[in-house]
Design a protein around this motif. Structure first.
Motif, PDB file in Angstrom:
ATOM      1  N   ARG A   1       0.731  -1.164  -0.087  1.00 14.80           N
ATOM      2  CA  ARG A   1       0.017   0.163   0.021  1.00 14.80           C
ATOM      3  C   ARG A   1       0.924   1.124  -0.154  1.00 14.80           C
ATOM      4  O   ARG A   1       2.099   1.366   0.296  1.00 14.80           O
ATOM      5  N   PRO A   2       0.234   2.446  -0.197  1.00  8.84           N
ATOM      6  CA  PRO A   2       1.253   3.854  -0.224  1.00  8.84           C
ATOM      7  C   PRO A   2       1.552   3.990   1.092  1.00  8.84           C
ATOM      8  O   PRO A   2       0.774   3.709   2.167  1.00  8.84           O
ATOM      9  N   VAL A   3       2.648   4.374   1.336  1.00  9.74           N
ATOM     10  CA  VAL A   3       3.182   4.587   2.731  1.00  9.74           C
ATOM     11  C   VAL A   3       3.605   6.284   2.816  1.00  9.74           C
ATOM     12  O   VAL A   3       4.155   6.672   1.943  1.00  9.74           O
ATOM     13  N   VAL A   4       3.341   6.705   4.028  1.00 10.20           N
ATOM     14  CA  VAL A   4       3.911   8.109   4.388  1.00 10.20           C
ATOM     15  C   VAL A   4       4.828   8.126   5.589  1.00 10.20           C
ATOM     16  O   VAL A   4       4.507   7.417   6.508  1.00 10.20           O
ATOM     17  N   ILE A   5       6.011   8.532   5.275  1.00  8.96           N
ATOM     18  CA  ILE A   5       7.106   8.636   6.257  1.00  8.96           C
ATOM     19  C   ILE A   5       7.189  10.121   6.813  1.00  8.96           C
ATOM     20  O   ILE A   5       7.850  10.772   5.872  1.00  8.96           O
ATOM     21  N   ASP A   6       6.655  10.314   7.851  1.00  8.50           N
ATOM     22  CA  ASP A   6       6.506  11.814   8.397  1.00  8.50           C
ATOM     23  C   ASP A   6       7.696  11.976   9.136  1.00  8.50           C
ATOM     24  O   ASP A   6       7.708  11.730  10.397  1.00  8.50           O
ATOM     25  N   CYS A   7       8.712  12.494   8.706  1.00 10.41           N
ATOM     26  CA  CYS A   7      10.320  12.987   9.296  1.00 10.41           C
ATOM     27  C   CYS A   7      10.100  14.398  10.065  1.00 10.41           C
ATOM     28  O   CYS A   7       9.873  15.266   9.221  1.00 10.41           O
TER      29      CYS A   7
END
Length: 574
Positions: free
Chosen positions: A520-526
């Protein structure tokens, strides 16, 4: 059985031209065309976006990545207005895009009806073809012309279609036009080739500045650079065209560029502008001889006073000179810049690997690099993230896409969607600041809906960082550049994707390990520290203005905020 409808013919013609998909949002002035798209069961995919700007930006990104026509659609009125930003992006970066725009029925046109606006008047500046269909019989020929013109002019074609025309039957059987596009072979004049050869033969310090026109001539470009012992400098849009690890590559020139690239261009006694007209005069020498190679004669000498212009495909010219000019021995000039390149990368390596209390943007790039596949597509948004990605990311064979001339925030996610539409099997990585991602983050839900696995890395410093730095280096106090924090990881989960909120390098490494395996699409919020994107070359004027900001900040706010002075001082050039 009746005749073929105009809407059905639109679908047929799009497939005849090799169009595989289009981006759009249904609505009441395009419903008849939507019905024909619904009936199509043979290969034309409709990707429903949540905002028409995303659709136009994705169509532009698709054209940049593939060289093929990007297609988007909208209703009249608000939908058409929303397309404009993405269409201007296609115009300024010179790629073929087709916009199919609905309009109110012909029976009520001109009566100031619901959502009726002067569409052709509005699209006049952005387009190379801009017409409204008057009858079902016209539509096939106009569509062929729209597509052919978009390819020929490398620009935007707009076809406005009143909705009742899509449902109308075409009463003429034999088509007038066809879906054939003949690509010309452009070759330079012999006397221009001879004059350019004379300049190349006499140059002791040649430097190549390569642009996006070199995209399909990488092998010829590298062979030519090695043959004449010339450093290779790139424009932003040519990121990835020249492998960053090639020993002749000095990186980008310009505000987002490197110190070695700037110095090499200034020291050159001959510039070879290869597939670029590079407009940023502050980063070019004043009176250096130059050869410009481009397929478009209109841009020869447009921004820099070149000595010789060669109107031609790039690869053909470079290959001829490589085969016919005497090969140069390794030069002191080239060796000097190999050493400068090595020193520059060593400095960047320190930025990426140093241990800090808070996560720094270059450290994020370093971690992403470890997981980047050889044929990945990297879609970069506009802002500080442009500097981090362009400067620190080492691309070999990966594709790179961005909004160049328009530099529109919000282009990162549409670029990643386009990458997966073009090449479903390839890894797609988006790099965006929190400001850029927030401009179009609603279409993360589109990526989830169409099962487009991608890695969206957000550099979250709760600021519009590039603008804050610009205000400061002008000597002003930063104004309205803070933005309220959003938990983008929680947002991703709410959309049905995966999300990770990151504060350390270890957490980032672990999140990337999971993201590369995700379906699935992933968001990595840094959550990253605010770090000024120092340019590769800093003018004394910029340094003076930045000092003015520091003084104002102390007296008006009581805050002392110092830039990385040692690094900044090393980059100050007269």
């Amino acid at each position: 059985m009746g005749n073929q409808t105009a809407g059905n013919k639109v679908v047929e013609i799009l497939k005849e031209w090799g169009v595989s998909h289009l981006y759009g949002m249904p609505g009441d002035s395009i419903n008849e065309l939507m019905e024909e798209l619904r009936k199509d069961e043979d290969g034309l995919e409709y990707i429903q976006i949540r905002h028409e700007e995303t659709g136009a930006l994705a169509a532009a990104a698709y054209a940049k990545l593939t060289g093929r026509l990007g297609v988007c659609s909208s209703i009249a009125g608000p939908g058409g207005v929303h397309l404009l930003n993405g269409l201007y992006d296609a115009k300024r970066d010179k790629v073929p895009v087709l916009a199919l725009v609905g309009q109110v029925d012909t029976t009520i046109l001109g009566t100031d009806n619901f959502q009726e606006i002067q569409l052709n008047q509005m699209f006049a500046d952005v387009s190379v073809f801009n017409e409204r269909v008057q009858s079902a019989e016209q539509l096939p020929d106009m569509l062929h012309q729209a597509i052919r013109t978009a390819y020929t002019e490398k620009g935007v074609s707009v076809l406005v279609i009143p909705d009742d025309i899509s449902a109308a039957e075409i009463k003429r059987e034999a088509p007038i036009s066809s879906g054939v596009f003949a690509r010309p072979k452009v070759r330079p004049e012999k006397e221009d080739m001879v004059e350019a050869a004379r300049l190349l033969h006499g140059a002791q310090k040649p430097v190549i500045l390569a642009g996006k026109g070199a995209r399909y001539s990488t092998d010829e470009l590298l062979a030519f650079a090695e043959h004449i012992q010339a450093p290779l400098v790139s424009t932003l849009l040519a990121k990835g065209v020249v492998p960053d690890e090639h020993e002749h590559s000095l990186g980008q020139n310009g505000q987002i560029g490197t110190t070695p690239s700037y110095e090499a261009v200034q020291e050159a006694d001959l510039l070879i502008l290869a597939g670029t007209s590079f407009p940023y005069r502050d980063f070019m020498p004043k009176n250096t001889k130059a050869i410009q190679i481009d397929v478009d004669p209109r841009v020869i000498g447009k921004y820099y006073p070149v000595t010789v212009g060669l109107v031609s495909e790039l690869g053909t010219v470079l290959q001829w000179y490589t085969e016919n000019l005497e090969r140069r021995e390794p030069s002191a000039f080239m060796q000097k810049y190999k050493e400068k390149r090595k020193d520059w990368w060593n400095e960047l390596e320190k930025d990426m690997t140093e241990e800090t209390d808070r996560l720094q943007p270059p450290q994020v790039i370093h971690e992403v690099q470890q997981f980047l596949e050889e044929d990945a597509v990297v879609s970069v948004d506009v802002g500080n993230v442009t500097v981090w990605a362009t400067r620190y990311l080492k691309l070999k064979k990966q594709e790179f896409v961005i909004s160049g001339w328009m530099a529109t925030m919000g282009c990162g996610l549409p670029g990643a969607i386009a990458a997966k539409a073009a090449w479903p099997e390839k890894q797609a990585v988006m790099l965006a600041g929190d400001g850029g991602f927030a401009m179009g983050m609603q279409d993360f839900a589109t990526a989830v809906k169409y099962q487009l696995p991608m890695i969206c890395v957000v550099f979250n410093n709760e600021k519009i960082g590039m603008i804050e730095y610009e205000q400061q280096q002008m000597g002003h106090l930063d104004t309205e550049t803070d933005i309220s924090g959003i938990d983008f990881a929680a947002f991703a989960k709410a959309c049905g994707g995966e999300g990770y909120r990151i504060r350390t390098k270890t957490e980032l490494h672990e999140a990337l390990q999971k993201a590369v395996l995700a379906t699935r699409p992933v968001v990595i919020d840094c959550v990253v520290d605010m770090q000024p994107p120092l340019p590769g070359r800093i003018s004394y004027q910029q340094a003076v203005h930045y000092s003015e900001f520091i003084i104002k900040n102390v007296f008006e706010r009581g805050e002392l905020s110092l830039p990385p002075l040692k690094k900044g001082w090393k980059r100050i050039k007269k």
